[in-house]
Every structure is written in structure tokens, then in C-alpha cells.
Design a protein around this motif. Sequence first.
Motif, short mmCIF file in Angstrom:
data_model
loop_
_atom_site.label_atom_id
_atom_site.label_comp_id
_atom_site.label_asym_id
_atom_site.label_seq_id
_atom_site.Cartn_x
_atom_site.Cartn_y
_atom_site.Cartn_z
N GLY A 178 34.71 28.14 29.75
CA GLY A 178 34.62 29.06 30.88
C GLY A 178 35.54 28.74 32.03
O GLY A 178 35.46 29.39 33.09
N HIS A 179 36.42 27.75 31.87
CA HIS A 179 37.36 27.41 32.94
C HIS A 179 38.52 28.41 32.95
O HIS A 179 39.05 28.76 31.89
N TYR A 180 38.91 28.83 34.14
CA TYR A 180 39.98 29.81 34.28
C TYR A 180 41.36 29.15 34.17
O TYR A 180 41.57 28.03 34.66
N ARG A 181 42.27 29.87 33.55
CA ARG A 181 43.63 29.35 33.35
C ARG A 181 44.43 29.36 34.65
O ARG A 181 45.27 28.49 34.88
N SER A 182 44.18 30.34 35.50
CA SER A 182 44.88 30.47 36.78
C SER A 182 43.84 30.63 37.88
O SER A 182 42.84 31.32 37.70
N VAL A 183 44.11 30.01 39.03
CA VAL A 183 43.16 30.07 40.13
C VAL A 183 43.89 30.19 41.47
O VAL A 183 45.09 29.95 41.56
N GLY A 184 43.13 30.57 42.48
CA GLY A 184 43.53 30.44 43.87
C GLY A 184 42.52 29.54 44.55
O GLY A 184 41.53 29.10 43.94
N TYR A 185 42.74 29.25 45.82
CA TYR A 185 41.85 28.35 46.54
C TYR A 185 41.54 28.89 47.92
O TYR A 185 42.43 29.42 48.60
N VAL A 186 40.28 28.73 48.34
CA VAL A 186 39.88 28.94 49.73
C VAL A 186 39.64 27.57 50.34
O VAL A 186 38.82 26.79 49.83
N LEU A 187 40.35 27.27 51.41
CA LEU A 187 40.21 26.01 52.11
C LEU A 187 39.53 26.25 53.45
O LEU A 187 39.95 27.12 54.21
N LYS A 188 38.49 25.48 53.72
CA LYS A 188 37.88 25.46 55.05
C LYS A 188 38.19 24.11 55.66
O LYS A 188 37.71 23.07 55.19
N LEU A 189 39.00 24.13 56.71
CA LEU A 189 39.50 22.88 57.29
C LEU A 189 39.76 23.09 58.77
O LEU A 189 40.41 24.06 59.16
N ASN A 190 39.24 22.19 59.59
CA ASN A 190 39.54 22.19 61.02
C ASN A 190 39.13 23.49 61.71
O ASN A 190 39.76 23.94 62.66
N GLY A 191 38.05 24.12 61.21
CA GLY A 191 37.57 25.34 61.81
C GLY A 191 38.31 26.59 61.41
O GLY A 191 38.13 27.65 62.01
N VAL A 192 39.15 26.50 60.36
CA VAL A 192 39.94 27.63 59.88
C VAL A 192 39.67 27.81 58.38
O VAL A 192 39.53 26.84 57.64
N THR A 193 39.59 29.06 57.95
CA THR A 193 39.44 29.38 56.53
C THR A 193 40.72 30.03 56.03
O THR A 193 41.16 31.05 56.56
N LEU A 194 41.34 29.42 55.02
CA LEU A 194 42.62 29.88 54.47
C LEU A 194 42.47 30.16 52.99
O LEU A 194 41.90 29.35 52.25
N TYR A 195 42.98 31.30 52.56
CA TYR A 195 43.00 31.67 51.14
C TYR A 195 44.43 31.64 50.64
O TYR A 195 45.30 32.34 51.15
N HIS A 196 44.68 30.81 49.62
CA HIS A 196 45.96 30.79 48.91
C HIS A 196 45.69 31.38 47.54
O HIS A 196 44.94 30.81 46.74
N ALA A 197 46.28 32.53 47.25
CA ALA A 197 45.91 33.31 46.07
C ALA A 197 46.42 32.75 44.76
O ALA A 197 45.91 33.11 43.69
N GLY A 198 47.42 31.85 44.78
CA GLY A 198 48.08 31.53 43.54
C GLY A 198 48.78 32.77 43.02
O GLY A 198 49.17 33.66 43.79
N ASP A 199 48.96 32.86 41.72
CA ASP A 199 49.55 34.05 41.10
C ASP A 199 48.42 34.93 40.59
O ASP A 199 47.63 34.52 39.73
N THR A 200 48.35 36.17 41.09
CA THR A 200 47.25 37.03 40.66
C THR A 200 47.55 38.49 40.94
O THR A 200 48.41 38.81 41.78
N VAL A 201 46.87 39.33 40.22
CA VAL A 201 46.76 40.75 40.57
C VAL A 201 45.34 40.96 41.11
O VAL A 201 44.48 40.08 41.00
N VAL A 202 45.11 42.12 41.69
CA VAL A 202 43.77 42.46 42.16
C VAL A 202 42.93 42.89 40.96
O VAL A 202 43.38 43.68 40.13
N TYR A 203 41.72 42.36 40.87
CA TYR A 203 40.84 42.70 39.76
C TYR A 203 39.44 43.01 40.30
O TYR A 203 39.11 42.64 41.44
N PRO A 204 38.61 43.68 39.53
CA PRO A 204 37.27 44.04 40.02
C PRO A 204 36.48 42.81 40.45
O PRO A 204 36.40 41.82 39.72
#
Length: 288
Positions: free
Chosen positions: A159-185
Motif C-alpha cells: 500500500g505504499h505510494y510510488r510518488s508522494v508530496g509532503y506537507v511540512l509544519k515548521l516554525n508556525g508555517v505550513t508548506l505543501y511541496h507537491a512533488g510530481d502529480t496531477v490533480v486526482y479525486p
Amino acid sequence: MNEHNRRRGAALINEVNQTEVPYGTLAIWFLGQESVIIKGDGVTVYIDPYVSDYLDKNGPERSYPAPIVPEDIVGADLCLITHEHEDHMDAGTLPAFHKQNSKAPFMAPACCKGPLITMGVKEPLILVADDSRETELFSKLQISVIPAAHEQLEQDAEGHYRSVGYVLKLNGVTLYHAGDTVVYPGLIERLRAFKPDVAMLPINGRDFFRRERGIVGNMNYREAAELAVSIGAETAIPLHYDVFAGNAEKPGYFVDYMYEHFPEQKVHVMARGERFVYVSGQAFMNRP
């Protein structure tokens, strides 16, 4: 590499290591493609560091040299890898990264573990990206794994995904790095729950002809703009548009689309090697 570029890379890394940002802010450096450095609260995170000329010998040539070289990278606390493609999990960069930052853990999809070990990364330092739970590191960084569809959602038998992105919560800021992706449901709803301050999104798109050449695609600039707005990102930063001429896009199209359709949406296009300090509303409040 010539002397000017060597000095430039060393100066950039010195800037990273010397930069201190107050609570409610993050410092971000853009190294090309989806390679970025994130720093906040004394933690320095590299995401998909691709700064070698490895692909020059095995495939397409870079449109420009990276702002740094692997031997420049010191002072790193963590490396995040989004997937196994060579311009994201760079065999020309990661062995030097590990050698020079020997205590820094790596987080990557399960399919990347074997190749990372082959590159010399010690197995105990490899954390498998798990989308079922939040990971806390250094008692100040929370990481959530977001499945990425490049161009499809792919999972292994566990069940592990081959490609991922990451949401980082650091220093009071939330950042999303999408990696390589298209929009999906389901992606919009999942990201909206995080209320990201910054969304870093690929914009190079996809088409039949690139797919025929073996180039797996991403969302295009219109989709990336709509996604940023749909998830409530305060600031959107485009990625993955500049390193390879045959798989590129003009970031101005992303800016123009935003200006025409969402004129109040904040956008920042990063220069190569730029330090951008994102300032959130938390910067003007008392630290908890």
C-alpha cells in the motif's frame, strides 16, 4: 566547474546556514526543477536535491547549471525525496549529500529505499514515506505524506505510494511541496484540511507526444493555479518548468492565469538560487 560557479555555490550554502528566520516565517531557496531548500527554527530541509550533471551524461542536457554542486551541501538536517526519477532522486547528488551530512535522515517512498542504499545511504537513516500518519522530527517539524499521481496513483503490495508530496509544519508555517502529480479525486479535500500557507506546485503539464517519449507528466499551469486556490493556499509558487527544454513551461503563464482569474491570489516566481522569506500572519503574534 569554473571558479566563479564554485564560489557562487559555496556562498549560497553559507547564506543558507547563516540565515535565521523569526517565528511565523520560512526561508526558501530554489535550485531548479523541484529542488528546494526550506529553513525554519534552525532546521534545514532539502527536497529533491538535483544539483549534479548526472543526467547530462545519460539523457537530456540541463538548460542551465545548478546554483550549487553536491560538494557544496553542508549543514543539512533532512532530505525528502518525492519519487525515484533521476531528476528528483539524483544519484549524482545524494551520495555526496549523505557523506557530508552523515546524521541527516532521508524520507522517501518505499520503492526508493533499495536505490538509496545502493547510493551508500545507511539503512537506519531511511524513513519510508507513510501517508497514514504524521511524522515528527527534531521536536519541531511535523511531516505529512500526500500521495501523488504521476500521472496515476501507484501503490505496491503493502500500500505504499510510488510518488508522494509532503506537507511540512515548521516554525508556525505550513508548506505543501507537491512533488510530481496531477490533480486526482480527493486531493483537494485532503490538502484543504491542512490550510497551507505555501503551495509549491509543478506546472509543466503533460501531453501525448511527451508521453510517447517516456516523459511522465504533471498538472499544467491552469490546473496548478486552480488547485492552489481550491485548497486555500495563501501563496503559490510554481515548480518543474525550467531545467529541461523538452519538458518546460513558461511560469509567466501561471502568473497571467492567476492575475486574470484570481487577482487576489498571492504568487511568487522564484529566481534561480533566490532566498525567499515567506512571512505568515503568525509572525505578528506571540509564539505559543
